[in-house]
Design an enzyme around this catalytic site. Structure first.
Site, PDB file in Angstrom:
ATOM      1  N   ASP A 214       0.827  -1.202   0.000  1.00  0.00           N
ATOM      2  CA  ASP A 214       0.000   0.000   0.000  1.00  0.00           C
ATOM      3  C   ASP A 214       0.864   1.257   0.000  1.00  0.00           C
ATOM      4  O   ASP A 214       0.355   2.375  -0.113  1.00  0.00           O
ATOM      5  CB  ASP A 214      -0.992  -0.003   1.163  1.00  0.00           C
ATOM      6  CG  ASP A 214      -0.344  -0.159   2.528  1.00  0.00           C
ATOM      7  OD1 ASP A 214       0.892  -0.153   2.615  1.00  0.00           O
ATOM      8  OD2 ASP A 214      -1.097  -0.296   3.521  1.00  0.00           O
ATOM      9  N   SER A 215       2.187   1.063   0.056  1.00  0.00           N
ATOM     10  CA  SER A 215       3.140   2.158  -0.158  1.00  0.00           C
ATOM     11  C   SER A 215       2.942   2.817  -1.505  1.00  0.00           C
ATOM     12  O   SER A 215       3.385   3.950  -1.731  1.00  0.00           O
ATOM     13  CB  SER A 215       4.578   1.636  -0.054  1.00  0.00           C
ATOM     14  OG  SER A 215       4.769   0.544  -0.944  1.00  0.00           O
TER      15      SER A 215
ATOM     16  N   ASP B 290      -0.918  -6.197  -0.108  1.00  0.00           N
ATOM     17  CA  ASP B 290      -1.337  -5.569   1.138  1.00  0.00           C
ATOM     18  C   ASP B 290      -2.852  -5.436   1.204  1.00  0.00           C
ATOM     19  O   ASP B 290      -3.498  -5.052   0.226  1.00  0.00           O
ATOM     20  CB  ASP B 290      -0.737  -4.162   1.261  1.00  0.00           C
ATOM     21  CG  ASP B 290       0.571  -4.146   2.030  1.00  0.00           C
ATOM     22  OD1 ASP B 290       0.831  -5.094   2.786  1.00  0.00           O
ATOM     23  OD2 ASP B 290       1.321  -3.177   1.878  1.00  0.00           O
TER      24      ASP B 290
ATOM     25  N   LYS C 100      -1.288  -9.546   2.977  1.00  0.00           N
ATOM     26  CA  LYS C 100      -0.540  -9.104   4.159  1.00  0.00           C
ATOM     27  C   LYS C 100      -1.384  -8.140   4.969  1.00  0.00           C
ATOM     28  O   LYS C 100      -2.033  -7.258   4.410  1.00  0.00           O
ATOM     29  CB  LYS C 100       0.775  -8.423   3.763  1.00  0.00           C
ATOM     30  CG  LYS C 100       1.601  -7.947   4.970  1.00  0.00           C
ATOM     31  CD  LYS C 100       2.985  -7.474   4.558  1.00  0.00           C
ATOM     32  CE  LYS C 100       2.992  -6.113   3.913  1.00  0.00           C
ATOM     33  NZ  LYS C 100       2.569  -5.027   4.857  1.00  0.00           N
TER      34      LYS C 100
ATOM     35  N   GLU D 220      -1.412  -5.756   8.784  1.00  0.00           N
ATOM     36  CA  GLU D 220      -0.629  -5.180   9.867  1.00  0.00           C
ATOM     37  C   GLU D 220      -1.320  -5.409  11.203  1.00  0.00           C
ATOM     38  O   GLU D 220      -2.548  -5.389  11.287  1.00  0.00           O
ATOM     39  CB  GLU D 220      -0.430  -3.675   9.645  1.00  0.00           C
ATOM     40  CG  GLU D 220       0.355  -3.344   8.389  1.00  0.00           C
ATOM     41  CD  GLU D 220       0.554  -1.836   8.205  1.00  0.00           C
ATOM     42  OE1 GLU D 220       0.252  -1.075   9.156  1.00  0.00           O
ATOM     43  OE2 GLU D 220       0.990  -1.437   7.121  1.00  0.00           O
TER      44      GLU D 220
ATOM     45  N   GLU E 173       9.160  -4.598  10.592  1.00  0.00           N
ATOM     46  CA  GLU E 173       9.532  -3.267  10.113  1.00  0.00           C
ATOM     47  C   GLU E 173       9.932  -2.351  11.265  1.00  0.00           C
ATOM     48  O   GLU E 173       9.227  -2.259  12.276  1.00  0.00           O
ATOM     49  CB  GLU E 173       8.386  -2.620   9.327  1.00  0.00           C
ATOM     50  CG  GLU E 173       8.744  -1.236   8.808  1.00  0.00           C
ATOM     51  CD  GLU E 173       7.777  -0.665   7.798  1.00  0.00           C
ATOM     52  OE1 GLU E 173       8.021   0.466   7.324  1.00  0.00           O
ATOM     53  OE2 GLU E 173       6.774  -1.337   7.482  1.00  0.00           O
TER      54      GLU E 173
END
Length: 261
Positions: free
Chosen positions: A42-43, A81, A110, A112, A179
């Protein structure tokens, strides 16, 4: 031969795992025969879309870019993501993970979050979808935490991170992204897990490493994070080539007779 989750997991303690982000078919095809993992992060909301953080990207946008990457990459293990807000509850997470799997050829999704994501991960895995966990510095938490902050800076944080990793592994995560975690803490986590860890800003002892492609190749110019090593001054090279192109047009050197029909 297609890289599978079994291929990745067998590399733990044997061979370092290589990973990079990609958002389109062209760059995915360039990376495909070289790296083990391609992440549609999502960066892309920042490095591709010019936004200040990752939070506003939609599931539909992630699916669009995942489709593009999958068209360009045939060998690498593809991770997508889950955007902010798309896995707020286990039921929502399963629904949206299924949509990604149905509409793309992604190999895993993925998400978080620490041990609070245990039920969510377990529910998704039970549907036959591989899940990569992500702990430590979590970009989707940037507003609530007041910025990007390194994790594991004291014994309490280190203990919680290790507990998170162990619980997420037990819930069924196939690997974990670490991270912005203090390197000795990340090393301890990696040593205690039987699944691979992929580090970003978390030191050498992770089982693999990942960087955002535009950081790696020097295209992002606003700032350079401490953990980034630039292997190319991409922005400067592009600008130099562009100036040559402009000069050739204005001086009537392009196109030549050989370049004309």
């Amino acid at each position: 031969m297609k890289t599978t989750i079994q291929t990745i997991q067998c590399k733990k303690n044997q061979e370092k795992i290589t990973a990079i982000t990609a958002y389109d078919s062209l760059f995915a095809s360039l990376f495909d025969t070289q790296v083990d993992i391609i992440l549609i992060g999502d960066s892309l909301n920042m490095s591709f879309g010019g936004k200040k953080d990752t939070l506003s990207i939609t599931l539909e946008e992630m699916i669009y870019h995942t489709k593009a990457v999958c068209r360009g990459a045939k060998k690498s293990f593809i991770i997508t993501d889950m955007p902010f807000g798309t896995y707020a509850t286990p039921k929502t997470a399963v629904k949206n993970a299924l949509k990604i799997y149905q509409k793309t050829n992604a190999d895993a999704i993925k998400i978080e979050g620490g041990q609070q994501r245990c039920k969510t991960i377990s529910s998704i895995v039970q549907e036959g979808i591989a899940v990569v966990a992500h702990i430590g510095l979590m970009p989707q938490f940037v507003r609530s935490e007041g910025g990007y902050k390194i994790k594991g800076k004291n014994d309490t944080e280190a203990k919680i991170l290790l507990e998170d990793a162990m619980i997420l592994q037990e819930a069924g995560a196939c690997m974990i992204v670490l991270e912005g975690i203090r390197s000795d803490v990340a090393a301890c986590i990696s040593k205690n897990l039987h699944i691979p860890t992929i580090g970003i800003g978390s030191g050498l002892q992770c089982d693999g490493q990942i960087l955002v492609w535009s950081d790696l190749f020097g295209f992002f110019q606003q700032f350079k994070p401490k953990f980034v090593r630039q292997y190319l001054n991409g922005a400067e090279l592009i600008q130099e080539a562009l100036q040559k192109y402009i000069f050739d047009i204005k001086s009537s050197q392009f196109p030549s007779m050989e370049e004309s029909y």
